[in-house]
Structures are given as C-alpha cells and as structure tokens.
Enzyme design. Structure first.
Site, mmCIF file in Angstrom:
data_model
loop_
_atom_site.group_PDB
_atom_site.id
_atom_site.type_symbol
_atom_site.label_atom_id
_atom_site.label_comp_id
_atom_site.label_asym_id
_atom_site.label_seq_id
_atom_site.Cartn_x
_atom_site.Cartn_y
_atom_site.Cartn_z
ATOM 1 C CB CYS A 130 -0.933 -0.002 1.209
ATOM 2 S SG CYS A 130 -1.810 1.547 1.409
ATOM 3 C CB CYS A 185 -3.047 2.477 -1.824
ATOM 4 S SG CYS A 185 -3.475 0.766 -1.540
ATOM 5 C CE1 TYR A 195 -10.402 -2.051 -6.930
ATOM 6 C CE2 TYR A 195 -10.569 -4.325 -7.646
ATOM 7 C CZ TYR A 195 -10.987 -3.292 -6.821
ATOM 8 O OH TYR A 195 -11.974 -3.504 -5.904
ATOM 9 C CD GLU A 234 -6.693 2.054 -9.384
ATOM 10 O OE1 GLU A 234 -5.540 1.762 -8.999
ATOM 11 O OE2 GLU A 234 -7.672 2.123 -8.615
ATOM 12 C CD GLU A 258 -28.916 18.204 -6.461
ATOM 13 O OE1 GLU A 258 -30.008 18.477 -5.953
ATOM 14 O OE2 GLU A 258 -28.193 19.053 -7.016
ATOM 15 C CG HIS A 300 -29.707 22.168 -5.539
ATOM 16 N ND1 HIS A 300 -29.729 21.345 -6.660
ATOM 17 C CD2 HIS A 300 -29.960 23.430 -5.968
ATOM 18 C CE1 HIS A 300 -29.986 22.089 -7.720
ATOM 19 N NE2 HIS A 300 -30.124 23.344 -7.345
ATOM 20 C CE LYS A 349 -4.421 3.996 -6.581
ATOM 21 N NZ LYS A 349 -5.005 2.679 -6.519
HETATM 22 P P1 NDP Z 1 -7.225 -8.181 -11.126
HETATM 23 O O1 NDP Z 1 -7.415 -9.580 -10.748
HETATM 24 O O2 NDP Z 1 -8.205 -7.141 -10.691
HETATM 25 O O3 NDP Z 1 -7.104 -8.075 -12.708
HETATM 26 C C1 NDP Z 1 -6.246 -8.894 -13.452
HETATM 27 C C2 NDP Z 1 -6.550 -8.637 -14.917
HETATM 28 O O4 NDP Z 1 -5.603 -9.321 -15.717
HETATM 29 C C3 NDP Z 1 -7.924 -9.147 -15.319
HETATM 30 O O5 NDP Z 1 -8.463 -8.224 -16.245
HETATM 31 C C4 NDP Z 1 -7.608 -10.489 -15.974
HETATM 32 O O6 NDP Z 1 -8.537 -10.848 -16.964
HETATM 33 C C5 NDP Z 1 -6.274 -10.177 -16.630
HETATM 34 N N1 NDP Z 1 -5.443 -11.354 -16.823
HETATM 35 C C6 NDP Z 1 -5.138 -12.313 -15.914
HETATM 36 N N2 NDP Z 1 -4.303 -13.231 -16.451
HETATM 37 C C7 NDP Z 1 -4.093 -12.859 -17.723
HETATM 38 C C8 NDP Z 1 -3.342 -13.401 -18.800
HETATM 39 N N3 NDP Z 1 -2.656 -14.526 -18.650
HETATM 40 N N4 NDP Z 1 -3.350 -12.763 -19.982
HETATM 41 C C9 NDP Z 1 -4.059 -11.623 -20.125
HETATM 42 N N5 NDP Z 1 -4.790 -11.054 -19.164
HETATM 43 C C10 NDP Z 1 -4.807 -11.664 -17.967
HETATM 44 O O7 NDP Z 1 -5.759 -7.828 -10.626
HETATM 45 P P2 NDP Z 1 -4.992 -6.490 -10.464
HETATM 46 O O8 NDP Z 1 -3.586 -6.895 -10.576
HETATM 47 O O9 NDP Z 1 -5.509 -5.399 -11.331
HETATM 48 O O10 NDP Z 1 -5.329 -6.082 -8.966
HETATM 49 C C11 NDP Z 1 -5.079 -7.002 -7.909
HETATM 50 C C12 NDP Z 1 -5.896 -6.640 -6.700
HETATM 51 O O11 NDP Z 1 -5.350 -5.498 -6.084
HETATM 52 C C13 NDP Z 1 -7.334 -6.275 -7.001
HETATM 53 O O12 NDP Z 1 -8.171 -7.385 -7.053
HETATM 54 C C14 NDP Z 1 -7.675 -5.385 -5.857
HETATM 55 O O13 NDP Z 1 -8.160 -6.168 -4.816
HETATM 56 C C15 NDP Z 1 -6.365 -4.744 -5.485
HETATM 57 N N6 NDP Z 1 -6.289 -3.359 -5.965
HETATM 58 C C16 NDP Z 1 -7.203 -2.459 -5.509
HETATM 59 C C17 NDP Z 1 -7.158 -1.167 -5.932
HETATM 60 C C18 NDP Z 1 -8.179 -0.198 -5.431
HETATM 61 O O14 NDP Z 1 -8.831 -0.481 -4.432
HETATM 62 N N7 NDP Z 1 -8.360 0.938 -6.088
HETATM 63 C C19 NDP Z 1 -6.146 -0.685 -6.858
HETATM 64 C C20 NDP Z 1 -5.248 -1.727 -7.298
HETATM 65 C C21 NDP Z 1 -5.330 -3.002 -6.858
HETATM 66 P P3 NDP Z 1 -9.936 -11.576 -16.619
HETATM 67 O O15 NDP Z 1 -10.867 -10.491 -16.165
HETATM 68 O O16 NDP Z 1 -10.347 -12.181 -17.917
HETATM 69 O O17 NDP Z 1 -9.641 -12.582 -15.562
#
Ligand code: NDP
Length: 484
Positions: A44, A49, A179, A183, A472, A467, A52
């Site tokens: 984080c 976080c 995510y 982002e 709202e 407002h 970022k």
């Molecule tokens: P996510 O699991 O959210 O996303 C991973 C992405 O990568 C998905 O779109 C997935 O596709 C894709 N993917 C996975 N494997 C492959 C592959 N082999 N080839 C191509 N695409 C692939 O993980 P993140 O790393 O983005 O985030 C991890 C965690 O961190 C989140 O779940 C969240 O809990 C936390 N986080 C929270 C944030 C916040 O609160 N703002 C900010 C950043 C992270 P598919 O959808 O098809 O599985």
C-alpha cells in the site's frame, strides 16, 4: 514467565501486519516482534495505493487548462515533468516509511529488517541467521504482481516497476482489465503517455456492475485511451531483434526460461522498445509494456506447508473466519490469504486477530458490504451487489441516472457521470450502489455507511438533497428504470 521469546511474531511490515503488531503490543500488552525483508509500509505505502494515488493526482492536471479557459482563466497547456515529480514522490514514501517504523518503535515492537520463514508453528528463522520463538505467529506477507506464462514475458513491466521509472515512456501498452490495468491506463494517459490497453475479455473491470464499467470504458476511450477488448498479445520481442528476423509464430525465443517469471522488479529487463503483435492484428512498437494481469500471495519458500499450514489456490494461506490456519499457533491476514485484497480489509483483519487471540473476544473478519473505488478517470465507487449479481439473487428495482455534470458541461466537455441504486423488491433495502463520477471514491465511502446500516430506498428518498451537487441525484431518483 513465557517459554517463548515473544507472545507474537508478525511476518510482514505492510498495513495489516504493522497494525496487528502495534495493537497487540500497545493495547493487549503483548511482547511483539515483526520482520520485514523490504520496506516498511508494504504494498500500500511503498508500491501501491499511496504512490498510485499521488500519480492519480498528478495526472488529473492533464487537461485542467481547457476547463479553466472555459471559466475565463488565461491558462495555457503545459507538459508534465517526471523528473520533478519523481524525487518528491520518493521523499514522500521515505517519510511514510519512517512513520511506520516509528509507530512500531513507539508501541514497543521489536523489528527485524530481515526475511523470516517458519521453522515450525512456534519458531521463525531469520535471514540474519537468528532463530526466534513465539506463542503466536501472524502471516502478513502480502502478495506480488505476476506476469503471465508467455514467451518473452520478461520484456513486460509490472506495477511495482512503474514507481521506479527513470523517464516516462512516450508510448505504453497495458495488458489486463482489472483495477491496476485501468488505473495505470488513466494515470499514464494523464501524464502525457500515448496509451494502448489490451484486455482479453469482452469488457474491462469484470465482476463490477455492467453499466458502470461500460461507462468507465466509454469515458476512457473518449479521453484518448486506445482500448482493445477481446485482445491479447500474440507475441512480443525487443524491437531491435525484430529487424530482418523471420516470424516465429509466437514460438519460444531465447528467453523461454524467464516466461512467467514472478515479478520482483530487480532482475535485468532489456532496455528499449518492445515490438508487439496483438490478437487484433495490430503490430507495433511500444516504449513500455505493463502486465497488470493479477497478483499472487507471497508464500513461496516460507516453510509453511512443512509447519502444517495448508495453502490453497494460487498458494494462498487457507484461513477460517478468524484468520486461523491449519496450524493452531499460526494465523494469517491480508493479501497472503487472497480473499479481499484491499488495505483497509487487511487492517481490519489484523484488528480482528488481536481481539480474538489477545483480548479473548472472538471477532470474525467482516467481509460484507465493503465499499471500494477504482481510481480511473472518471473514478468508480462501488458497494454491494452489481445489478447482475443482485438479479441472480432476487427480484430487484434499479434506479439509475446518467448525466453531464454542471462543472464540465459548462466547459463544453463531453464527460458523463452515473449514479445507480440496486434495490430489493421484497425488503426495499439498497443492495448495491454504483457511482461513476469525479470523486466517486469519496462519495461511496459515505453511501457505504447507509448501506451497511441496511438503508432502504425510502431512507434515501427521505434524505434531503444537497444542492447543487452531483451526489444529490442519489436521493432524487423517483422511478425505477428497470424491475425484475
Ligand atoms: P485483477 O485480478 O483485478 O485483474 C487482473 C486482470 O488481468 C484481469 O483483467 C484479468 O482478466 C487479466 N489477466 C489475468 N491473467 C491474464 C493473462 N494470462 N493474460 C491476459 N490477461 C490476464 O488484478 P490487479 O492486478 O488489477 O489487482 C489485484 C488486486 O489489487 C485487485 O483485485 C484489488 O483487490 C487490489 N487493488 C485495488 C485497488 C483499489 O482499491 N483501487 C487498486 C489496485 C489493486 P480476466 O478479467 O479475464 O480474468
């Protein structure tokens, strides 16, 4: 007198581990030690976080001059200078790490700047060669980004690396639709990078409300992100190896041994642009490829299974609702358990652990109705069930509105926002709230309180509007747009 060196040994100095250590020491009077092999603050604070969000803020000034001009200001466009931002970012992270260390020290926690692994359920071996014992051990090692197991995966960066860039790329390809991918697509675009994003599925942000993620995707494209859904990398290689080389059809190259390598950000990645062939037929070079394709718990080579700690899918530590593992003296919290991978959740799990184990007050981790935000531009704030998940569960009414907010409409910008409530037909309770708007993260925090308290649609209705605001609209939606 205890037979153990400590009452509690925490492995991992991220948000969850530090909170548990501090509270156990300062509120429960426990003798606590903590080991961290990298920097205090964990994902984080050091590589997630916090940096970022500072980059989100930096990127938000991208087109501010356009709006300011529309409001009568003589403001000219400028360019972003990474070399001015980066040292400030580094200094801020140093400051925060110092605060984490100080908090532990002030609470009387002994810290070890070392890697720790289990020898048995009560014994920890440190990379310094020391061995220490504890009545309880708390696993809080977090997780790390992973690259997919594809040829030349080592050419791609992961999110950890982005905070260490010496210069910003001119062009970037982001792989993934979660995510982190979304982002960083918005951040890099805002900082002036030409961004392309490949997502293998039909729509980014899988699992979130369809209408909300649809609007985020539309707005991202409107702002200039070249988003390709249903698209993945077919092959990639260093651009300078591309010249005159025969097509390999995606076959294994010399770096096959690195394919799927887990990211540490420390190994030698070839410099220079990367040539990419996409499954959409696109062939082009990018200065940077970012794999934002998920994260994995940090459980490799930790002596866990040998100590009787059962691991599940992706190597996650299996725990019950109290964070207890299959080894009686070992508990686990946060991303290492791969349940809800969010900082505030890890912190709450840490507090629940201390209540349960050190205060004789069994407290399960509460994973119900966790509000969260995705810091895209515009942001998405969400709590509870998506329309689709709620409809699978019961009959619902959907209240939704999408409009051009006053501030940007005045400046003739096309930006739209969305507010949505998903309501149970039977109980009238609001099951889900989804907001796509600037500052949606701030709004959903407050809506989350009402929804956690079990507010009904009628409770929202009898709340007077503030407002004129965007928010709202959340209390002025009179008629459902869909039922059933
Ligand atoms: P996510 O699991 O959210 O996303 C991973 C992405 O990568 C998905 O779109 C997935 O596709 C894709 N993917 C996975 N494997 C492959 C592959 N082999 N080839 C191509 N695409 C692939 O993980 P993140 O790393 O983005 O985030 C991890 C965690 O961190 C989140 O779940 C969240 O809990 C936390 N986080 C929270 C944030 C916040 O609160 N703002 C900010 C950043 C992270 P598919 O959808 O098809 O599985």
């Amino acid at each position: 007198m205890s037979d153990y060196d400590y009452d509690l040994f925490v492995i991992g100095g991220g948000s969850g581990g530090v909170r548990a250590a501090r509270v156990a020491a300062s509120e429960a009077g426990a003798r606590v030690a903590l080991a961290e092999e990298d920097r205090y603050g964990g994902t984080c604070v050091i590589r997630g976080c916090v940096p970022k969000k500072l980059m989100v803020f930096a990127s938000g000034y991208h087109d501010i001059h356009e709006e300011a001009q529309a409001y009568g200001w003589d403001m000219q466009p400028g360019t972003f200078d990474w070399s001015r931002f980066k040292p400030k970012l580094d200094a801020e992270l140093d400051r925060l790490e110092g605060i984490y260390r100080k908090l532990l020290k002030n609470a009387g926690v002994t810290t070890y700047d070392a890697r720790a692994k289990l020898k048995d359920g009560h014994t920890v071996e440190l990379s310094t060669g020391e061995t220490v014992t504890a009545r309880h051990i708390l696993l809080a090692m977090g997780g790390r980004p992973v690259r997919p197991e594809v040829p030349h995966a080592e050419l791609g960066h992961v999110s950890d690396d982005l905070f260490h860039l010496e210069t910003l790329p001119k062009t970037a390809l982001i792989v993934g639709g979660g995510y982190i991918a979304c982002e960083f697509a918005c951040i890099l675009h805002g900082l002036g990078v030409e961004v392309t994003q490949y997502y293998r599925g039909a729509q980014i942000l899988r699992g979130f409300d369809d209408e909300a993620r649809g609007l985020v995707a539309e707005m991202m494209k409107d702002r200039g992100i070249d988003l390709h859904t249903g698209t993945d990398i077919v092959q990639m290689k260093p651009a300078d190896e591309r010249e005159g080389e025969p097509e390999t059809g995606g076959g294994m190259g010399p770096s096959q041994q690195d394919a799927g390598e887990e990211a540490t950000g420390t190994y030698d990645r070839p410099k220079g642009p990367v040539w990419v062939q996409g499954s959409n037929g696109q062939e082009r070079e990018f200065d940077l490829v970012l794999y934002a394709t998920g994260r994995k718990p940090n459980t490799d080579d930790m002596g866990l299974e040998e100590a009787g700690v059962t691991l599940g899918r992706m190597g996650a530590v299996k725990v019950d609702e109290y964070g207890a593992t299959s080894c009686e003296s070992v508990h686990a919290i946060g991303d290492v358990t791969n349940r809800v991978n969010l900082t505030p959740v890890a912190i709450r799990e840490g507090m629940a652990f201390v209540e349960t184990v050190f205060k004789d007050n069994p407290t399960p981790a509460d994973h119900e109705l966790i509000p969260s935000a995705i810091f895209t531009q515009p942001e998405m704030g969400t709590v509870g069930l998506s329309e689709e998940a709620a409809r699978d569960q019961e009959e619902i009414e959907v209240y939704a509105t999408s409009f051009r907010p006053m501030q940007t409409a005045f400046a003739d910008r096309p930006h739209r926002v969305m507010m949505k409530l998903v309501v149970s037909k039977a109980t009238r309770k609001v099951l889900g709230c989804h907001i796509v708007a600037p500052e949606a993260g701030e709004m959903i925090q407050l809506a989350g309180i009402a929804i956690k308290m079990g507010a009904t649609k009628e409770d929202f209705d009898r709340t007077c509007a503030v407002h004129p605001t965007m928010a709202e609209e959340i209390v002025t939606m009179r008629h459902p747009v869909r039922t059933g």
